[in-house]
Design a protein around this motif. Structure first.
Motif, short mmCIF file in Angstrom:
data_model
loop_
_atom_site.label_atom_id
_atom_site.label_comp_id
_atom_site.label_asym_id
_atom_site.label_seq_id
_atom_site.Cartn_x
_atom_site.Cartn_y
_atom_site.Cartn_z
N ALA B 283 0.83 -1.21 0.00
CA ALA B 283 0.00 0.00 0.00
C ALA B 283 0.86 1.25 0.00
N ARG B 284 2.08 1.16 0.55
CA ARG B 284 2.97 2.33 0.61
C ARG B 284 3.72 2.55 -0.69
N ASP B 285 3.75 1.53 -1.54
CA ASP B 285 4.55 1.64 -2.77
C ASP B 285 3.96 2.69 -3.72
N LEU B 286 4.79 3.64 -4.09
CA LEU B 286 4.32 4.77 -4.90
C LEU B 286 3.74 4.32 -6.24
N GLN B 287 4.49 3.44 -6.92
CA GLN B 287 4.03 3.02 -8.26
C GLN B 287 2.70 2.30 -8.18
N THR B 288 2.55 1.42 -7.19
CA THR B 288 1.31 0.64 -7.09
C THR B 288 0.12 1.56 -6.78
N ARG B 289 0.38 2.55 -5.91
CA ARG B 289 -0.70 3.50 -5.60
C ARG B 289 -1.10 4.25 -6.86
N TRP B 290 -0.09 4.65 -7.64
CA TRP B 290 -0.38 5.42 -8.84
C TRP B 290 -1.00 4.58 -9.95
N VAL B 291 -0.65 3.29 -9.98
CA VAL B 291 -1.32 2.40 -10.94
C VAL B 291 -2.81 2.39 -10.64
N ALA B 292 -3.15 2.29 -9.34
CA ALA B 292 -4.56 2.27 -8.94
C ALA B 292 -5.25 3.58 -9.33
N ALA B 394 18.21 27.98 0.52
CA ALA B 394 17.26 26.99 1.08
C ALA B 394 17.65 25.56 0.69
N ILE B 395 17.58 24.64 1.67
CA ILE B 395 17.86 23.22 1.38
C ILE B 395 16.53 22.50 1.28
N ARG B 396 16.27 21.96 0.12
CA ARG B 396 14.98 21.31 -0.11
C ARG B 396 15.19 19.83 -0.39
N ARG B 397 14.27 19.03 0.15
CA ARG B 397 14.39 17.58 -0.06
C ARG B 397 13.53 17.17 -1.25
N PHE B 398 14.02 16.20 -2.00
CA PHE B 398 13.25 15.66 -3.12
C PHE B 398 13.01 14.18 -2.83
N GLU B 399 11.76 13.83 -2.60
CA GLU B 399 11.45 12.44 -2.26
C GLU B 399 10.64 11.82 -3.38
N ILE B 400 11.00 10.60 -3.73
CA ILE B 400 10.18 9.85 -4.68
C ILE B 400 10.28 8.38 -4.34
N ASP B 401 9.13 7.73 -4.31
CA ASP B 401 9.05 6.30 -4.00
C ASP B 401 9.73 5.98 -2.67
N GLY B 402 9.55 6.87 -1.66
CA GLY B 402 10.08 6.61 -0.33
C GLY B 402 11.58 6.89 -0.20
N ARG B 403 12.22 7.36 -1.27
CA ARG B 403 13.65 7.63 -1.20
C ARG B 403 13.88 9.15 -1.21
N THR B 404 14.78 9.60 -0.34
CA THR B 404 15.17 11.01 -0.37
C THR B 404 16.42 11.11 -1.23
N LEU B 405 16.35 11.93 -2.26
CA LEU B 405 17.44 11.99 -3.23
C LEU B 405 18.32 13.22 -3.01
N THR B 406 19.62 13.05 -3.27
CA THR B 406 20.53 14.20 -3.25
C THR B 406 20.33 14.97 -4.56
N ASP B 407 20.93 16.18 -4.62
CA ASP B 407 20.79 16.99 -5.83
C ASP B 407 21.30 16.25 -7.07
N THR B 408 22.44 15.55 -6.89
CA THR B 408 23.01 14.81 -8.02
C THR B 408 22.04 13.70 -8.46
N GLU B 409 21.47 13.00 -7.47
CA GLU B 409 20.53 11.91 -7.81
C GLU B 409 19.28 12.46 -8.48
N VAL B 410 18.82 13.63 -7.99
CA VAL B 410 17.63 14.25 -8.60
C VAL B 410 17.90 14.54 -10.08
#
Lengths: 81, 506
Positions: B283-292, B394-410
């Motif tokens: 239920a927490r999985d982002l992709q599965t929620r969005w598929v629904a 400002a330091i802003r977090r980018f989260e996707i699918d339960g992961r917090t990404l660094t700027d490079t990862e974003v």
């Protein structure tokens, strides 16, 4: 109804070896849930039986039972997890 | 032969040996159905494929598996599997025509179409990529062995040819992870890649058996149920009936197929969590929620359009066709129950085209650019716009699918999603332009052409009627290219083409 299904599942589970890894495919697939392993083993048998004797009360009952075991075990896993 | 090409051969050889194994296994079918004329065809096909695999292993040179190697193996492997996977179509079509009466002749114009090699390659490419566009005019008159081979190619192709090869022939530590990732997969179920792919097959088998019995219970004959369970779960969409699932004219069968197609649209690691009872993680999985969300919203929109344009007489019919066709398109399955090209409005057709272009969850059996990329792009776009409103410090977090990404990862995630989406649009446009030049615009409209190419590239298989044995050979090649690049998410094929033209050096 659910107690009957639980009894049937329990009986079926006792009919197969406790260590299902002795069956080559299941051993190949690794250590998994024994009920799903049982469904993989019995599923093809049910399908072959349906292919041979066709649609009748026995095969319909078996197919319904198969699906109920799958859904029942899935729900049981979710509830007890 | 260049050294980089020779280094691909061992992995290609293993893939071809796995394909030969599939052909040998299929000999059970003509034995069961008394189609003896099909046995020589399968034996010849298996022998040729196995011999090529053996020679590849014998003359290839093994080297460490890097990303370039993985992508080239994936692209070349899938192409060769499609070409050699066409041998059963070609050989059986010929043996059916030449066989003596006692071997059970089965020659029909539909089967005779496969005597043209390109039709067999098209069918095989469509099968292995899980597309479902077909060269068969009347699938119901095909020999059972051919019906089985079509379903089997989709079933194996849905999970992945490399996943099959890794499961059967790979040794731990042989570079399987790089190959696995080159086949448009990333998530692992277990730390070991070999164990992961074997679990994927285990899940796939459980679901196939359950789907078969479900379809049989709602009224399908058992042979139909086996084949449609295989092609529905793999979101392939080949049917063994003349008119796809519309042949049954049975709403119950259509409604039973919906959860099967949805199951094929969800990533295998999520299935594993579900079967293990870990519903909370599912239920927490982002992709599965969005598929629904995506399936629900798209279906409601399509049903609304069908009602608005009064395509069907009753609300139930709009619900039935709208729900089924949107799930079939967005899951990239391609089972057809409605006359989309002839009866549906332009807006309804384009809604389905958008569904086919996007696809569902990455790591499942579906095609398209995948929902997760669309989400990443949308989140990235919102972030870029809202960035303007924040101070530079400002330091802003980018989260996707339960992961917090660094700027490079974003940046990396956004770049990958953008490239895939852009390549998807570019190659779609190339396909549309090519097909517009090749088909008669007196018979087909622009939206028909857009729909057909989106269907091929998204590995869906819904058709407005353009695809068939009578279409020009160039158009067949064009759609095959769209299927091939779509299945591997574009980059591996472009890497292979670049390596073939300029060599393997940077």
């Amino acid at each position: 109804m659910s107690s009957v299904i639980a009894t049937i599942v329990s009986l079926l589970t006792q009919l197969v070896p406790t260590d299902l890894s002795s069956v080559s495919f299941l051993s190949w697939a690794g250590d998994r849930d024994p009920i799903y392993d049982l469904l993989i083993l019995t599923g093809p048998l049910v399908i072959v039986l349906i292919s041979v004797v066709g649609r009748m009360w026995l095969t319909t009952g078996l197919a319904i039972g198969y699906l109920l075991v799958f859904v029942g075990h899935l729900l049981h896993s979710i509830v007890t997890s | 032969m260049s050294s980089s090409l020779r280094s691909l051969l061992p992995d290609i050889g293993r893939i071809l040996q796995a394909l030969a194994g599939m052909m040998l296994l299929s000999i059970v079918m003509p034995l069961l159905w008394g189609e003896l004329f099909a046995i020589p065809g399968l034996l010849i096909s298996a022998a040729i494929t196995y011999a090529l695999g053996f020679l590849s292993l014998r003359y290839g040179t093994r080297r460490s598996v890097d990303k370039l190697h993985g992508m080239m193996v994936a692209a070349l492997g899938w192409l060769l599997v499609a070409v050699l996977g066409s041998l059963p179509f070609l050989t059986i079509a010929w043996t059916a025509a030449l066989a003596p009466a006692w071997a059970g002749t089965f020659d029909t114009p539909t089967l005779a179409a496969f005597r043209h090699p390109l039709n067999g390659v098209f069918e095989s490419m469509s099968g292995f990529t899980g597309t479902g566009l077909t060269m068969s005019v009347h699938e119901n008159v095909l020999p059972r062995t051919i019906q089985w081979w079509r379903s089997f190619t989709e079933w194996v192709g849905g999970v992945g040819v490399i996943v099959l090869t890794t499961a059967i022939l790979a040794r731990p530590g042989s570079g399987s992870l790089t190959l696995y990732e080159s086949e448009a997969r990333s998530d692992k179920i277990h730390p070991s890649i070999v164990s992961t792919v074997r679990t994927i097959w285990w899940i796939f088998l459980v679901f196939t058996l359950v789907a078969t019995l479900l379809l049989w219970l709602v009224g399908m004959p058992i042979w139909d149920a086996i084949n449609h369970a295989m092609t529905g779960l793999s979101t392939g969409g080949f049917s063994i009936t003349d008119n796809s699932l519309a042949s049954y004219q049975e709403p119950l069968i259509e409604f039973a197929m919906i959860p099967i197609m949805i199951a094929g649209s969800i990533a295998f690691p999520i299935h594993y969590l579900l079967l293990s009872g870990d519903f909370r993680s599912v239920a927490r999985d982002l992709q599965t929620r969005w598929v629904a969300i995506y399936f629900s919203a798209g279906s409601i929109a399509l049903i609304g359009l069908l009602l608005h344009f009064n395509t069907y007489g009753t609300s139930f019919q709009s619900l039935r066709y709208g729900l089924f066709q949107f799930i079939s398109a967005a899951s990239c399955t391609g089972f057809q129950t409605a006359d989309i090209g002839g009866q549906w409005s332009v807006l309804s057709q384009l809604t389905l085209s958008a569904g086919m272009f996007v696809g569902a969850a990455a790591g499942s059996t579906v095609g398209g650019i995948k929902l997760i990329r669309l989400l990443t792009l949308a989140k990235g776009m919102i972030r870029r716009i809202s960035d303007v409103f924040y101070p530079e410090s400002a330091i802003r977090r980018f989260e996707i699918d339960g992961r917090t990404l660094t700027d490079t990862e974003v940046s990396k995630e956004l770049e990958e999603a953008s490239i895939i989406a852009l390549l998807g649009i570019v190659l779609l446009s190339v396909g549309i332009t090519g097909l517009l030049l090749l088909v008669s615009l007196d018979v087909y409209t622009l939206e028909n052409v857009v729909f057909e190419v989106a269907s091929a590239q998204g590995n869906v298989g819904l058709s407005t009627g353009i695809t068939g044995p009578e279409m020009p050979s160039t158009a067949k090649l064009l759609l095959m290219f769209n299927m091939w690049v779509g299945r591997l998410e574009f980059i591996p094929v472009l890497v292979l083409l670049r390596a073939l033209i300029y060599g393997g050096s940077p």
